[in-house]
Write a protein that holds these residues in place. Structure first.
Motif, PDB file in Angstrom:
ATOM      1  N   ARG A 125     -10.912 -10.843   5.625  1.00 15.67           N
ATOM      2  CA  ARG A 125     -11.328  -9.668   4.851  1.00 15.67           C
ATOM      3  C   ARG A 125     -11.071  -9.902   3.362  1.00 15.67           C
ATOM      4  N   HIS A 126     -11.948  -9.358   2.533  1.00 20.01           N
ATOM      5  CA  HIS A 126     -11.811  -9.476   1.085  1.00 20.01           C
ATOM      6  C   HIS A 126     -11.945  -8.090   0.462  1.00 20.01           C
ATOM      7  N   ARG A 127     -11.120  -7.825  -0.530  1.00 19.40           N
ATOM      8  CA  ARG A 127     -11.152  -6.541  -1.231  1.00 19.40           C
ATOM      9  C   ARG A 127     -11.228  -6.768  -2.735  1.00 19.40           C
ATOM     10  N   LYS A 128     -12.016  -5.946  -3.394  1.00 13.88           N
ATOM     11  CA  LYS A 128     -11.999  -5.910  -4.841  1.00 13.88           C
ATOM     12  C   LYS A 128     -10.863  -4.984  -5.260  1.00 13.88           C
TER      13      LYS A 128
ATOM     14  N   GLU B  49      -4.037  -1.674  -4.396  1.00 13.74           N
ATOM     15  CA  GLU B  49      -3.408  -2.917  -3.964  1.00 13.74           C
ATOM     16  C   GLU B  49      -2.199  -3.225  -4.852  1.00 13.74           C
TER      17      GLU B  49
ATOM     18  N   ARG C 115     -10.197   4.153  -3.447  1.00 13.83           N
ATOM     19  CA  ARG C 115      -9.655   3.310  -2.376  1.00 13.83           C
ATOM     20  C   ARG C 115      -8.178   3.070  -2.651  1.00 13.83           C
TER      21      ARG C 115
ATOM     22  N   ASN D 157       0.845  -1.196   0.000  1.00  7.61           N
ATOM     23  CA  ASN D 157       0.000   0.000   0.000  1.00  7.61           C
ATOM     24  C   ASN D 157       0.877   1.241   0.000  1.00  7.61           C
TER      25      ASN D 157
ATOM     26  N   GLN E  86     -10.556  -0.481  -6.402  1.00  5.12           N
ATOM     27  CA  GLN E  86     -11.858   0.157  -6.303  1.00  5.12           C
ATOM     28  C   GLN E  86     -11.688   1.673  -6.410  1.00  5.12           C
TER      29      GLN E  86
END
Length: 210
Positions: free
Chosen positions: A54-57, A66, A63, A24, A60
């Motif tokens: 936890r799950h992230r698209k 990644e 945001r 990040n 986004q």
């Protein structure tokens, strides 16, 4: 194919190969999932791929972006350090050995990690946003350090050099007959390795590349 893998120079590249660590630097992409800046914040961190379910698209809108690394040694070379939240024990180990390896700054365990981030930021890029390097003797470098040989990044481990590629490392070669070499890994991180921090290196789990 998204532009979200990071190489040892800290560059964000496109590759079909996936990483083993998450990174990040803040919001770096636009609404089209295109990288439009090199960094947004000085706290460049390395996170675990899995944390509390936890799950992230990926990428986004508005945001943080990644980023992904092949191994921890690559992340350190790029100028990232362990996350306080998802890698608390690694973060504490990082800070302990960083302080031990860099006593000249006069920091202690109560010093905010933001002070270390400021130093790392100076060590990883210059005013032109290009990678900072420095010269060092081969014999003085610890395992986990990245160096540049003929414009290619090599990882030092067990007195051998391993060429980095997005897919993994090439078979090790003996150290060349050079007095000094250009070092990619930030200087205070190298000092931290000397003090006893051993980064995760993906050599043992990769297939040798011919």
């Amino acid at each position: 194919m998204l532009q979200n893998r990071v190489n040892p120079s800290g560059e964000i590249i496109r590759t079909p190969y996936r990483g083993t660590w998450l990174g990040n630097r803040g919001v770096l992409h636009n609404g089209k999932q295109e990288i439009v800046r090199f960094y947004k914040i000085k706290a460049w961190i390395t996170c675990a791929l899995v944390f509390r379910g936890r799950h992230r698209k990926v990428m986004q809108p508005n945001r943080w972006t990644e980023l992904f690394f092949f191994d921890e040694a690559t992340a350190f070379s790029a100028g990232h350090r362990p996350c306080f939240q998802c890698r608390y024990e690694d973060h504490q180990r990082f800070k302990t050995y960083w302080l031990k390896g860099n006593p000249e700054y006069g920091f202690d365990l109560k010093t905010p990690v933001a002070e270390i981030d400021n130093i790392l930021h100076q060590e990883r890029m210059n005013t032109h946003k290009t990678k900072v390097t420095y010269q060092e003797k081969f014999t003085d470098l610890p395992d986990g350090t990245f160096v540049i040989i003929q414009d290619q990044p090599y990882l030092l481990k067990n007195s051998q050099l391993h060429l980095w590629t997005p897919a993994g490392y090439n078979k090790g070669i003996l150290l060349p007959d050079l007095h000094q070499v250009k070092v990619l890994t930030p200087k205070s991180i190298v000092n931290m390795f000397r003090a006893g921090y051993v980064p995760q290196m993906g050599i043992s789990i990769t297939t040798t590349i011919k």
